[in-house]
Design an enzyme around this catalytic site. Structure first.
Site, PDB file in Angstrom:
ATOM      1  N   CYS A  40       0.829  -1.183  -0.260  1.00  0.00           N
ATOM      2  CA  CYS A  40       0.355   0.309  -0.262  1.00  0.00           C
ATOM      3  C   CYS A  40       0.605   1.188  -0.291  1.00  0.00           C
ATOM      4  CB  CYS A  40      -1.044   0.114   1.363  1.00  0.00           C
ATOM      5  SG  CYS A  40      -2.054   1.283   1.057  1.00  0.00           S
ATOM      6  N   HIS A  41       0.052   2.273  -0.542  1.00  0.00           N
ATOM      7  CA  HIS A  41       0.888   3.813  -0.669  1.00  0.00           C
ATOM      8  C   HIS A  41       0.978   4.680   0.397  1.00  0.00           C
ATOM      9  CE1 HIS A  41       2.104   7.146  -2.893  1.00  0.00           C
ATOM     10  NE2 HIS A  41       2.465   7.699  -1.831  1.00  0.00           N
ATOM     11  N   THR A  42       0.577   3.476   1.778  1.00  0.00           N
ATOM     12  CA  THR A  42       1.149   3.759   3.309  1.00  0.00           C
ATOM     13  C   THR A  42       2.439   3.159   3.461  1.00  0.00           C
ATOM     14  OG1 THR A  42      -1.403   4.166   4.041  1.00  0.00           O
ATOM     15  CG2 THR A  42       0.357   4.145   5.664  1.00  0.00           C
ATOM     16  N   HIS A  62       0.597  -4.468   5.917  1.00  0.00           N
ATOM     17  CA  HIS A  62      -0.876  -4.192   6.390  1.00  0.00           C
ATOM     18  C   HIS A  62      -2.180  -4.724   5.855  1.00  0.00           C
ATOM     19  CE1 HIS A  62      -0.319  -0.083   4.954  1.00  0.00           C
ATOM     20  NE2 HIS A  62      -1.493  -0.399   4.437  1.00  0.00           N
ATOM     21  N   GLU A  63      -1.415  -5.494   4.879  1.00  0.00           N
ATOM     22  CA  GLU A  63      -2.799  -5.493   4.252  1.00  0.00           C
ATOM     23  C   GLU A  63      -2.763  -7.162   3.241  1.00  0.00           C
ATOM     24  OE1 GLU A  63      -4.090  -3.285   0.709  1.00  0.00           O
ATOM     25  OE2 GLU A  63      -2.942  -3.957  -0.782  1.00  0.00           O
ATOM     26  N   CYS A  92     -12.261  -4.441  19.889  1.00  0.00           N
ATOM     27  CA  CYS A  92     -12.577  -4.861  20.445  1.00  0.00           C
ATOM     28  C   CYS A  92     -13.656  -5.806  20.931  1.00  0.00           C
ATOM     29  CB  CYS A  92     -11.491  -5.486  21.764  1.00  0.00           C
ATOM     30  SG  CYS A  92     -12.330  -3.157  22.047  1.00  0.00           S
ATOM     31  N   CYS A  95     -14.383  -1.772  24.265  1.00  0.00           N
ATOM     32  CA  CYS A  95     -13.705  -0.201  24.341  1.00  0.00           C
ATOM     33  C   CYS A  95     -15.198   0.483  24.046  1.00  0.00           C
ATOM     34  CB  CYS A  95     -11.965  -0.019  23.784  1.00  0.00           C
ATOM     35  SG  CYS A  95     -12.775   0.487  21.666  1.00  0.00           S
ATOM     36  N   CYS A  98     -15.234   0.910  20.813  1.00  0.00           N
ATOM     37  CA  CYS A  98     -15.950   0.326  19.970  1.00  0.00           C
ATOM     38  C   CYS A  98     -17.827   0.862  20.436  1.00  0.00           C
ATOM     39  CB  CYS A  98     -15.239  -1.584  19.844  1.00  0.00           C
ATOM     40  SG  CYS A  98     -14.329  -2.178  19.124  1.00  0.00           S
ATOM     41  N   CYS A 106     -11.283   1.512  16.948  1.00  0.00           N
ATOM     42  CA  CYS A 106     -11.060   0.917  18.498  1.00  0.00           C
ATOM     43  C   CYS A 106      -9.891   0.923  19.205  1.00  0.00           C
ATOM     44  CB  CYS A 106     -11.173  -0.648  18.248  1.00  0.00           C
ATOM     45  SG  CYS A 106     -10.031  -1.978  19.704  1.00  0.00           S
ATOM     46  N   ARG A 110      -4.335   0.899  20.485  1.00  0.00           N
ATOM     47  CA  ARG A 110      -3.418   1.928  19.820  1.00  0.00           C
ATOM     48  C   ARG A 110      -2.448   2.030  19.835  1.00  0.00           C
ATOM     49  NH1 ARG A 110      -1.084   4.044  16.976  1.00  0.00           N
ATOM     50  NH2 ARG A 110      -1.847   5.845  15.096  1.00  0.00           N
ATOM     51  N   CYS A 169      -6.848  -3.596   3.511  1.00  0.00           N
ATOM     52  CA  CYS A 169      -6.101  -1.855   3.586  1.00  0.00           C
ATOM     53  C   CYS A 169      -7.126  -1.439   2.316  1.00  0.00           C
ATOM     54  CB  CYS A 169      -5.278  -1.581   3.697  1.00  0.00           C
ATOM     55  SG  CYS A 169      -4.544   0.062   3.512  1.00  0.00           S
ATOM     56  N   ARG A 369      -2.084  -1.953  -7.572  1.00  0.00           N
ATOM     57  CA  ARG A 369      -1.797  -2.994  -6.484  1.00  0.00           C
ATOM     58  C   ARG A 369      -0.890  -4.059  -7.430  1.00  0.00           C
ATOM     59  NH1 ARG A 369      -1.959   0.185  -2.855  1.00  0.00           N
ATOM     60  NH2 ARG A 369      -3.635  -0.110  -0.718  1.00  0.00           N
TER      61      ARG A 369
END
Ligand code: NAD
Ligand code: AHE
Ligand code: ZN
Length: 374
Positions: A40-42, A62-63, A92, A95, A98, A106, A110, A169, A369
């Site tokens: 991903c670009h992130t 993360h994907e 979760c 919290c 959520c 959530c 974090r 993502c 992608r």
């Protein structure tokens, strides 16, 4: 155990493929064999050094999609053999966030996630004595990774890993921004800035929602055919039209009063100047502009307050407002039922050893992608 991974050793340096040590899952954690991961670009944003939360050395990514191979004590919602998608936005269900039903953000883990460690404050990754940081709680650029149970979504085992990883993502972010965040209605007039891996999914979400006018805005003319493939009705290259805001306002004039401006616009570039254009291209009185793009440390957005006083709304969205454990399995089902497309957007499939080529293709604007298959 040992696992193969692409390690980000320092900002701005190519990833290095190496064997790293991975500790097994502790209480409430699961060990996942990642079968495929998108780039991903992130990931590029963090690797470039622009991310104020960026930590090195780290295992980015993360994907992903994969299989649970071991579970720690107390894990009840998934078991060995389950197919899962890692969630950088966990769910979760306990919290205050959520329970609020007002956000998907959530807060259970974090803080530690941002510090590159597991919820107990330690890392599972190391090379000998040197600890490596986790990334966005996922680290899918490793063949095996450990995640908290609340950060995996169990999905249809028949779904192909090399396609559904993108739901981790890009697909969810783009479609979710339309459905969950903007709540676009049938017949809407819309504009999408940046037709990459996220923007094209916004377009496919707008088509699903029944938008009438879907304007794609990109500085790369090659993106015209890509947008049209997923339902874009008009294409604008800002480099070719002078000031893009009046151009879009003119293009979207409608009704008896002939006031222009889109009902909904989306920034999928991460460029703060584009974010301003997207807001100001909205319709007076009700237009909403959704910021999806992520901008580097020190970058700020600006507009005249008049733009907001006259009813335009600036909103942001993370992971398309999706509640991961609830919504991600549904999006996988939509893909399996043919309701959404993923395959054509995966332009390149690479081996882990070729992962830096995936970043090059992104920089050159040649890929939508790239997916690494382990
Ligand atoms: P990408 O590189 O695939 O696409 C970006 C597109 O923007 C390209 O087509 C590029 O030509 C175009 N572009 C660049 N400058 C432009 C300009 N001035 N005007 C119009 N178009 C321009 O990136 P991507 O993977 O689609 O990610 C897009 C952004 O979304 C990134 O900032 C990424 O970090 C962010 N993102 C945010 C979330 C979230 O949850 N909010 C999730 C995923 C990605
Ligand atoms: N560390 C960055 C945050 C970047 C950011 O906003 N990330 C998005 C996901 S991008 C996925 O490709 C996100 O989920 N944000 C919510 C959160 O809690 O981070 C920075 O700029 O500091
Ligand atoms: Zn992403």
């Amino acid at each position: 155990m040992k696992t193969r991974a692409a390690v980000a050793t320092a900002a701005g340096k190519p990833l290095e493929i190496m064997e790293v040590d991975l500790d097994g899952p502790r209480d409430g954690e699961v060990l996942v064999e990642i079968k495929a991961t998108g780039i991903c670009h992130t990931d590029e944003f963090t690797l470039s050094g622009a991310d104020p939360e960026g930590l090195f050395p780290a295992i980015l990514g993360h994907e992903g999609a994969g299989v649970v191979v071991d579970v720690g004590r107390g894990v009840t919602s998934v078991k060995k053999g389950d197919h899962v998608i890692p969630l950088y936005t966990p769910e979760c269900r306990q919290c205050p966030s959520c329970l609020s039903r007002k956000t998907n953000l959530c807060t259970a883990i974090r803080a530690t996630q941002g510090q590159g460690v597991m919820p107990d404050g330690t890392s599972r990754f190391s090379i000998g004595k040197e600890k490596l940081h986790h990334y966005m709680g996922c680290s899918t650029f490793s063949n095996f990774t450990v995640l908290p149970e609340i950060a995996v979504a169990k999905v249809d085992p028949a779904a192909p890993f090399d396609k559904i990883c993108y739901i981790g993502c890009g697909v969810t972010t783009g479609i979710g921004a339309v459905i969950n965040t903007a709540k676009v209605e049938e017949g809407a007039t819309t504009a999408v800035f940046g037709l990459g891996g996220i923007g094209l999914n916004v377009i496919q979400g707008l088509k699903l929602a029944g938008a009438d006018m879907i304007i794609g805005v990109d500085v790369n003319n090659d993106k015209k055919k890509w947008g049209e493939r997923f339902g874009m009705t008009h294409f604008v290259n800002p480099k070719e039209v002078g000031d893009v805001v009046p151009h879009l306002v003119n293009l979207t004039k409608r009704g008896a009063d002939q006031i222009g401006g889109a009902d909904y616009t989306f920034d999928c570039t991460g460029n703060v100047n584009v974010m301003r254009q997207a807001l100001e291209a909205c319709h007076r009185g009700w237009g909403q502009s959704i910021i999806i793009g992520v901008a580097g440390a020190g970058q700020e957005i600006a507009t005249r307050p008049f733009q907001l006083v006259t009813g335009r709304v600036w909103k942001g969205t993370a992971f398309g407002g999706a509640r991961g454990r609830t919504d991600v399995p549904k999006i996988v089902d939509w893909y399996m039922a043919g309701k959404i497309q993923i395959d054509p957007m995966i332009t390149h499939t690479l081996k882990l050893e070729e992962i830096n080529k995936g970043f090059d293709l992104m920089h050159e604007g040649k890929s939508i992608r790239s997916v690494v298959v382990y």
